[in-house]
Scaffold this active site. Structure first.
Site, PDB file in Angstrom:
ATOM      1  N   ASN A 129     -26.766  43.656  87.476  1.00  0.00           N
ATOM      2  CA  ASN A 129     -26.077  43.340  86.223  1.00  0.00           C
ATOM      3  C   ASN A 129     -26.454  41.909  85.840  1.00  0.00           C
ATOM      4  O   ASN A 129     -25.976  40.955  86.448  1.00  0.00           O
ATOM      5  CB  ASN A 129     -24.560  43.481  86.435  1.00  0.00           C
ATOM      6  CG  ASN A 129     -23.766  43.002  85.239  1.00  0.00           C
ATOM      7  OD1 ASN A 129     -24.319  42.763  84.161  1.00  0.00           O
ATOM      8  ND2 ASN A 129     -22.457  42.857  85.417  1.00  0.00           N
ATOM      9  N   LYS A 164     -25.678  40.328  83.240  1.00  0.00           N
ATOM     10  CA  LYS A 164     -24.632  39.664  82.440  1.00  0.00           C
ATOM     11  C   LYS A 164     -25.262  38.978  81.224  1.00  0.00           C
ATOM     12  O   LYS A 164     -26.208  39.512  80.658  1.00  0.00           O
ATOM     13  CB  LYS A 164     -23.835  38.700  83.329  1.00  0.00           C
ATOM     14  CG  LYS A 164     -23.308  39.409  84.590  1.00  0.00           C
ATOM     15  CD  LYS A 164     -22.296  38.626  85.370  1.00  0.00           C
ATOM     16  CE  LYS A 164     -21.825  39.461  86.560  1.00  0.00           C
ATOM     17  NZ  LYS A 164     -20.761  38.815  87.324  1.00  0.00           N
ATOM     18  N   HIS A 188     -16.177  46.454  83.224  1.00  0.00           N
ATOM     19  CA  HIS A 188     -16.410  45.293  84.088  1.00  0.00           C
ATOM     20  C   HIS A 188     -15.245  44.325  83.955  1.00  0.00           C
ATOM     21  O   HIS A 188     -14.684  44.173  82.869  1.00  0.00           O
ATOM     22  CB  HIS A 188     -17.726  44.597  83.702  1.00  0.00           C
ATOM     23  CG  HIS A 188     -18.160  43.621  84.751  1.00  0.00           C
ATOM     24  ND1 HIS A 188     -17.617  42.369  84.847  1.00  0.00           N
ATOM     25  CD2 HIS A 188     -19.058  43.720  85.761  1.00  0.00           C
ATOM     26  CE1 HIS A 188     -18.175  41.737  85.876  1.00  0.00           C
ATOM     27  NE2 HIS A 188     -19.043  42.542  86.449  1.00  0.00           N
ATOM     28  N   GLU A 234     -15.132  41.352  83.626  1.00  0.00           N
ATOM     29  CA  GLU A 234     -15.360  40.320  82.613  1.00  0.00           C
ATOM     30  C   GLU A 234     -15.110  40.847  81.196  1.00  0.00           C
ATOM     31  O   GLU A 234     -15.152  40.076  80.236  1.00  0.00           O
ATOM     32  CB  GLU A 234     -16.781  39.747  82.780  1.00  0.00           C
ATOM     33  CG  GLU A 234     -16.865  38.888  84.046  1.00  0.00           C
ATOM     34  CD  GLU A 234     -18.245  38.753  84.661  1.00  0.00           C
ATOM     35  OE1 GLU A 234     -19.243  39.056  84.008  1.00  0.00           O
ATOM     36  OE2 GLU A 234     -18.309  38.331  85.838  1.00  0.00           O
ATOM     37  N   GLU A 253     -15.365  46.150  92.517  1.00  0.00           N
ATOM     38  CA  GLU A 253     -15.662  44.725  92.429  1.00  0.00           C
ATOM     39  C   GLU A 253     -14.355  43.935  92.480  1.00  0.00           C
ATOM     40  O   GLU A 253     -13.686  43.780  91.445  1.00  0.00           O
ATOM     41  CB  GLU A 253     -16.391  44.412  91.116  1.00  0.00           C
ATOM     42  CG  GLU A 253     -17.720  45.116  90.972  1.00  0.00           C
ATOM     43  CD  GLU A 253     -18.664  44.360  90.032  1.00  0.00           C
ATOM     44  OE1 GLU A 253     -19.797  44.106  90.453  1.00  0.00           O
ATOM     45  OE2 GLU A 253     -18.267  44.016  88.909  1.00  0.00           O
ATOM     46  N   GLY A 293     -19.045  36.173  91.577  1.00  0.00           N
ATOM     47  CA  GLY A 293     -19.625  34.894  91.191  1.00  0.00           C
ATOM     48  C   GLY A 293     -19.034  33.706  91.939  1.00  0.00           C
ATOM     49  O   GLY A 293     -19.256  32.558  91.567  1.00  0.00           O
ATOM     50  N   SER A 335     -20.632  38.924  94.888  1.00  0.00           N
ATOM     51  CA  SER A 335     -21.356  38.018  95.791  1.00  0.00           C
ATOM     52  C   SER A 335     -22.182  38.752  96.848  1.00  0.00           C
ATOM     53  O   SER A 335     -22.307  38.291  97.979  1.00  0.00           O
ATOM     54  CB  SER A 335     -20.393  37.019  96.445  1.00  0.00           C
ATOM     55  OG  SER A 335     -19.764  36.218  95.446  1.00  0.00           O
ATOM     56  N   GLY A 345     -24.769  40.741  90.686  1.00  0.00           N
ATOM     57  CA  GLY A 345     -24.841  39.808  89.562  1.00  0.00           C
ATOM     58  C   GLY A 345     -25.905  38.751  89.832  1.00  0.00           C
ATOM     59  O   GLY A 345     -27.097  38.987  89.669  1.00  0.00           O
ATOM     60  N   GLY A 346     -25.451  37.592  90.273  1.00  0.00           N
ATOM     61  CA  GLY A 346     -26.340  36.436  90.447  1.00  0.00           C
ATOM     62  C   GLY A 346     -27.654  36.736  91.154  1.00  0.00           C
ATOM     63  O   GLY A 346     -28.727  36.317  90.701  1.00  0.00           O
TER      64      GLY A 346
HETATM   65  P1  13P Z   1     -22.045  38.354  91.548  1.00  0.00           P
HETATM   66  O1  13P Z   1     -23.015  39.157  92.384  1.00  0.00           O
HETATM   67  O2  13P Z   1     -22.708  37.235  90.814  1.00  0.00           O
HETATM   68  O3  13P Z   1     -20.838  37.951  92.337  1.00  0.00           O
HETATM   69  O4  13P Z   1     -21.515  39.342  90.390  1.00  0.00           O
HETATM   70  C1  13P Z   1     -21.031  40.586  90.736  1.00  0.00           C
HETATM   71  C2  13P Z   1     -20.806  41.371  89.495  1.00  0.00           C
HETATM   72  O5  13P Z   1     -19.895  41.091  88.729  1.00  0.00           O
HETATM   73  C3  13P Z   1     -21.735  42.460  89.179  1.00  0.00           C
HETATM   74  O6  13P Z   1     -21.276  43.229  88.124  1.00  0.00           O
END
Ligand code: 13P
Length: 266
Positions: A9, A11, A95, A97, A182, A188, A228, A249-250
């Protein structure tokens, strides 16, 4: 045996040239991956060029959201058919977010900026149905906040989100849905959920599916962990019986890290 699925993802990251550069690298390193399903989830603007670039590879493409209407006066919204048109096969729904904070009249824009967008369990449910009707595979995100975990309500929150996401969906369609557990506090933050606990909560999600649709559907449904996940913790998480993949994510923004996580899922 459920095939593992590793999705990146991105983002709100990557311009079109940056997106193309990243998928060119991914294509070279993992374009023929068959042991696990691999999906990239770019921002809307990069969806079409990324899908074009990935044609003929085994890497799938997903979008980060959709609206449930097919067309009309819904300024800013993206219809399911548009995602198919752009080359997506998957779509993230709910999500953390994008989930909302109902009852908070004026959110604190510093603390709550990640939960401002008004998603609720019922919009998640509508979006899941619309995605399935359009032939898209929904990746439905669920997870508790830190406050909910501290209050001891993790299992109730996660099973409630799961059950409400699935309301009114036929069993044959439910089996196609991918869930991503999640924990909001692990996203993050570098704060990964312990592998045993992540596995346990993914088991709670599976039990919720079983309650609605029976053991067969629950065994078929794939449940990812996200929060993470990195090359150095992916193997342990992905070796757990109830964890069928990762939503990254990251670490999905760098081809090498993402490919290392894919390798950990084999
Ligand atoms: P991180 O891997 O950056 O923690 O993000 C996870 C996430 O929200 C994937 O949708």
């Amino acid at each position: 045996m459920r095939k593992k699925i590793i999705a990146g993802n991105w983002k709100m990251n990557k311009t079109i040239p940056e997106a193309i550069a990243l998928v060119k690298e991914l294509k070279a390193l993992a374009g023929g991956e068959t042991a696990v399903d691999v999906v990239v989830v770019p921002p809307f603007t990069a969806l079409y060029p990324v899908a074009q670039e990935l044609k003929g590879t085994s890497i799938g493409v997903g979008a980060q959201n959709l609206f449930w209407k097919a067309s009309g006066a819904y300024t800013s919204q993206i219809a399911p058919g548009f995602l198919v048109d752009a080359g997506a096969q998957y779509v993230l729904i709910g999500h953390s977010e994008t989930r909302g904070r109902f009852g908070v009249a004026e959110p604190d824009f510093d603390d709550d900026v990640l939960r401002l967008f008004g998603e609720s369990d019922s919009t998640v449910n509508r979006k899941a149905k619309a995605a399935l009707a359009a032939g898209l595979i929904p990746i439905v995100c669920i997870g508790e906040t830190l406050a909910e975990r501290k209050a001891g309500t993790t299992d109730a929150v996660v099973s409630g989100q799961t059950e409400r996401a699935l309301a009114g969906i036929p069993a044959a369609d439910a089996a196609k849905i991918i869930f991503a557990y999640e924990p909001v506090w692990a996203i993050g933050t570098g704060e990964v959920c312990g592998a045993d606990e992540a596995d346990r909560v993914c088991g709670v999600v599976r039990a919720s599916v079983a309650k609605l649709f029976g053991a067969g559907t629950a065994e078929a449904v794939r449940i990812q962990y996200g929060g993470s996940m990195k090359p150095d913790n992916a193997k342990e998480l992905l070796s757990k019986p109830n964890i069928d993949g990762g939503l990254i994510g990251g670490a999905s923004l760098k081809a090498k890290d993402f490919v290392a996580i894919i390798a950990a899922g084999r």
